[in-house]
Design a protein around this motif. Sequence first.
Motif, PDB file in Angstrom:
ATOM      1  N   THR A 131      20.421  42.368  80.877  1.00 59.08           N
ATOM      2  CA  THR A 131      21.276  41.424  80.144  1.00 59.08           C
ATOM      3  C   THR A 131      22.443  42.127  79.461  1.00 59.08           C
ATOM      4  O   THR A 131      23.340  41.461  78.932  1.00 59.08           O
TER       5      THR A 131
ATOM      6  N   GLU B  51      22.889  33.732  75.904  1.00 54.51           N
ATOM      7  CA  GLU B  51      22.418  34.145  77.228  1.00 54.51           C
ATOM      8  C   GLU B  51      21.093  34.891  77.122  1.00 54.51           C
ATOM      9  O   GLU B  51      20.164  34.669  77.909  1.00 54.51           O
ATOM     10  N   LEU B  52      20.983  35.776  76.133  1.00 49.47           N
ATOM     11  CA  LEU B  52      19.749  36.529  75.913  1.00 49.47           C
ATOM     12  C   LEU B  52      18.589  35.591  75.604  1.00 49.47           C
ATOM     13  O   LEU B  52      17.484  35.740  76.153  1.00 49.47           O
TER      14      LEU B  52
ATOM     15  N   ILE C 149      17.290  33.804  78.709  1.00 47.42           N
ATOM     16  CA  ILE C 149      16.554  34.686  79.625  1.00 47.42           C
ATOM     17  C   ILE C 149      15.165  34.998  79.094  1.00 47.42           C
ATOM     18  O   ILE C 149      14.160  34.951  79.827  1.00 47.42           O
TER      19      ILE C 149
END
Length: 478
Positions: A399, A436-437, A440
């Motif tokens: 990531t 985004e992290l 995920i």
Amino acid sequence: MKKMRKLRVYKQRGLGLTFFLEILEKVPILENTHDVEYDKFCDPENPRKIKYDDILAASRRIAGTIVRTPCTRAHMCDKLGMEIYLKQEFMQYTGCFKERGVRNTLLLLSEEQKKIGVISASTGNHGLSMSYHTTQMGIPCIVVMPVRAPLTKLTKCQAYGAKTLLHGENMAEAKHYAMAMSKEKKLYYINGYDHPNVIEGQGTVGIEIVEQVPDVDAVIVPVGGGSLLTGIAIAVKHLKPDTEVYGIQTEKAYSMVEALKRGERVKINIDATIADGLGVGLAGVNTFYNLKNGGILDKMVVVKEDWVARAIMHLVENERYVVEGAAAVTVAALMAGLFPNLKGKKVVCVLSGGNIDTTTLARALERGMAAEGRLVKFKVTVSDRPGGMADMCAMLATTGVTLRDCIPERAWVKGDVFSVELKVIVETRGWEHTKELVEIVKKRYKECFFPEMIEKPDKTPGAKRGPCLAPNPVCMQK
């Protein structure tokens, strides 16, 4: 009746050895607090009106002995949608605007008083300025500090040549002792934020601002005791009456806000604050009088401490300036969205000082990164079998985040004994990267927890907001 108290005296090479030896004696402290703390220059029954002519005279008087600090355009102008100029008072030799008022006051002393000496109570910048300029002028000086004063400030005062005394648990006790000593030894007590000559000296910043940015629309000033705001407001409003002047305090140090709201000076308790230079629990007599009755102040505004940390971080990253919390409050108020009326206008933010210790700076940078979503902590439960934690670290690597810390916890994990809870701290590029992290991690692991994160500007800065003092406020006009 008198009491006798012992002093802890820190000797430093300097001036007036005979004078220094005299203060080693036990100094009687008068029990009548009113008599001890009476200061004819800061008398509630007779407040002093500060005049522009005196500020102009101070400007000429201190010229050549004080740095004429730059006032340059900031890199963050486009991001905030206004022309921002930063008045860099941290460029003074001792790192703070206080030098202006101290130098002006010392120059106005009689020759006899210069030989006897001066005294003041301080926990920081005022003491540094007193120490430096009295040494330069050959005037004996004592700075009284609370016993818990920052060690860096204490050693700096000594290095500049002043005699330093540690007394009392707080500034109130230190000030009481200093004023008692001033009366016993005939020393001249200099109030760091309310003496008329000090206010006149601080006002020279306002003259320089108008000279450096002639078409300035607004000036934003940090406020502790109020000397800097009072002096600047008088000077700016005299030279350019249409310019708006705002004072900024924090949610933990708001004595001037409360005083102007209630119409009288109110003592407040100061908690630990990142803007320690603004930690004055009672507004000055003269500063309050001039701000309340002079028609020179447009508004007082309160900013939250988290925004101050973010402002310190942005000044380091974008402007390459290291400033203390008290100086960063002006930029913090703009970043927090507290001045939508200044969009597209020329604004000067006064950066009043740069005396921040490394520990506080490190904490401010981390707090600022966390507030902007660039430092993220979360908990995640992974397999405790070989390769379980390695898989999680590999996922983080894909990531693009930086792993700052990872602490395993096994004893208090619910479920099977082959699981481990990891407390993880990572560094990201900002909010979008953080989102985004989160996506995920939640997709990969069923048991994970992220604390609530906020990325919106502060539209409601809090209940403690000062009254609008402008007779025809521009910010309220449609």
